[in-house]
Every structure is written in structure tokens, then in C-alpha cells.
Design a protein around this motif. Structure first.
Motif, short mmCIF file in Angstrom:
data_model
loop_
_atom_site.label_atom_id
_atom_site.label_comp_id
_atom_site.label_asym_id
_atom_site.label_seq_id
_atom_site.Cartn_x
_atom_site.Cartn_y
_atom_site.Cartn_z
N GLN A 28 -27.58 -39.67 107.27
CA GLN A 28 -27.48 -38.67 108.32
C GLN A 28 -26.89 -37.36 107.78
O GLN A 28 -27.29 -36.28 108.21
N TYR A 31 -29.71 -35.55 106.16
CA TYR A 31 -30.55 -34.92 107.18
C TYR A 31 -29.91 -33.62 107.68
O TYR A 31 -30.61 -32.61 107.87
N ASN A 63 -35.46 -43.88 105.15
CA ASN A 63 -34.14 -43.84 105.78
C ASN A 63 -33.18 -44.82 105.11
O ASN A 63 -33.58 -45.92 104.72
N THR A 80 -31.41 -36.95 112.39
CA THR A 80 -32.81 -37.20 112.01
C THR A 80 -33.76 -36.45 112.92
O THR A 80 -34.73 -35.83 112.47
N PHE A 83 -33.82 -32.75 112.20
CA PHE A 83 -34.58 -32.46 110.98
C PHE A 83 -36.08 -32.49 111.25
O PHE A 83 -36.83 -31.61 110.79
#
Length: 247
Positions: A28, A31, A63, A80, A83
Motif C-alpha cells: 500500500q 501504491y 499485489n 490501490t 492508484f
């Protein structure tokens, strides 16, 4: 040390994923940094092109599942999700240089790139259904549009892996070269684009995307709803647990 490296030169922002020990699996925090980098590139008139690259052995394994599962609901505040929308709306040329593994988001992100160059050792896969999930990043729309429905069904429904040459034949990548030549090829293409009149290039990109830009954003939203629903389901939870046990 940051897992996202950035270098700006001659109108090109070079973004490199730098988490080789995790095969560039996206956390994360990564991202967040990628979103910030694209926002910066959007607003900085000195940047005309973004070049996205991983390491020589891996573009991205997708991921970081453990990190992803701990990040909460897929809403507007989720790194996410932020992004994905930033990537889909990015107005300047985006080039990807892909070497080694490109799994999940490592492949779907390429559908938003304007030019994609791959090394001959690149290997792509979209294993969403194998985890009890559905496509993301607008791939349920963009992949059939790019490579045709039958190819898209093969890779989005069955989740089968495919090679750089297969990606080239389908039109997912522009050119395949040796791993030793990939960075220089992508760099030269980025510099060539950056040297052209920026307004003309960006206007041309906007016009090419005009017919499906809004539906892409709507598709991302629809995919996220189903992705969350499936993610919460027992079958997906069992398959993810099996993935961690096997690993």
C-alpha cells in the motif's frame, strides 16, 4: 529505503519498482508513492513522459497479498483504488519496460500504458479467477478491446500465463528485445517522445482515449464492487489461505 525510485532527466520521469526481495509485489505504501509520482508528473510542466520499470528479473509479481488484505475496504481512500484511477486518467505518455514476471496488476497496469516494451524473458499472467476474484484496473474492458475477446477470455477466465512473444503477437507489447537491451530501448523511446511538442503529444493521447475514457473509469468502479464482494466470500478466502499455506 524506498521501494519506488524516481529519477528525472530530459523531460522523462523514470519510476523504478525496487523491491526485488518480494519480486516487486506492490504494498500500500508503494501504491501511495506511485500515485504521488503520477500526480507530480501530471502537474510538472518539465515532465513530458513517464517511464515505468521493475528490476531485470521481475516487473511486478502483483499485489503484496498480506499487505493488501490488511488495508481495508476497497473505497475511495484505499491506496490501490487511488492508484488505479490516477493511472487511468494520467494525461501524459506512459511507457513501460517489462522484464521477468508481470503478474496481476503487473499486467493490467500495462493496459493503461501508451507504449510497452518487453524483454524476451517476460512472463505475463492474470490469475484472478484462480484466487476466486475477478479482473481489475479496467482489464475486463481494455484487454478484450486490445487483444480480442477470445484471447482475453483465455487469460482472464483460465488465468493462463503467456510469453513476451505471445504478448507481442496479440498487441499487448510494442517490441521484444533481450533483457540487456530493454532499458536502453525504453529510454530512447521515452527521450524521443519527450523531445516532441508536449501539447501536441498530450492532445493526441487525449483524442485517442476520448471514445472510451469514461467507460474505462466506470468499468474500474464496477470491477471494484465485484472484487470486494468476491474477496469477502468464503471461496476466495479459502483459496487465499491455500496460497499462503503453499507458499
Amino acid at each position: 529505503m524506498s521501494h519506488i525510485l524516481q529519477q528525472q532527466d530530459q523531460g522523462v520521469l523514470h519510476i523504478r519498482l525496487n523491491r526485488a526481495e518480494k519480486k516487486n509485489a506492490l504494498s500500500q505504501q508503494m501504491y501511495r508513492e506511485l500515485t504521488e509520482a503520477l500526480q507530480h508528473a501530471t502537474n510538472d510542466v518539465a515532465i513530458n513522459v513517464v517511464l515505468l520499470q521493475g528490476t531485470e528479473s521481475c516487473f511486478s509479481a502483483g499485489n503484496d497479498l498480506q499487505d493488501f488484505l490488511g488495508a481495508g475496504e476497497l473505497n475511495a481512500a484505499h491506496p490501490t483504488v487511488q492508484f488505479l484511477y490516477q493511472l487511468a486518467k494520467f494525461p501524459k505518455p506512459l511507457i513501460a519496460a517489462v522484464s521477468g514476471l508481470a503478474i496481476g496488476i503487473g499486467t493490467t497496469a500495462l493496459l493503461h500504458c501508451d507504449l510497452v516494451y518487453a524483454s524476451d524473458n517476460a512472463r505475463f499472467q492474470l490469475p484472478f479467477t484462480q484466487l476466486g476474484l475477478c479482473p481489475e484496473a479496467g482489464s475486463s474492458l481494455l484487454l478484450p478491446k486490445l487483444v480480442g475477446y477470445q484471447h482475453a477470455a483465455q487469460y482472464l477466465l483460465l488465468g493462463e500465463a503467456f510469453t513476451a512473444n505471445e504478448a507481442l503477437q496479440m498487441g499487448l507489447v510494442n517490441e521484444v528485445v533481450s533483457a540487456d537491451n530493454l532499458t536502453e530501448l525504453a529510454r530512447q523511446k521515452a527521450l524521443k517522445l519527450a523531445s516532441l511538442p508536449a501539447d501536441a503529444v498530450q492532445t493526441s493521447k487525449a483524442l485517442m482515449k476520448r471514445g472510451f475514457q469514461q467507460v474505462t473509469l466506470e468499468t474500474i468502479a464496477a470491477e471494484l464492487q465485484h472484487f470486494q464482494r468476491l474477496l469477502d466470500g468464503d471461496e476466495c478466502q479459502q483459496r487465499i489461505a491455500a496460497f499462503f499455506t503453499k507458499r
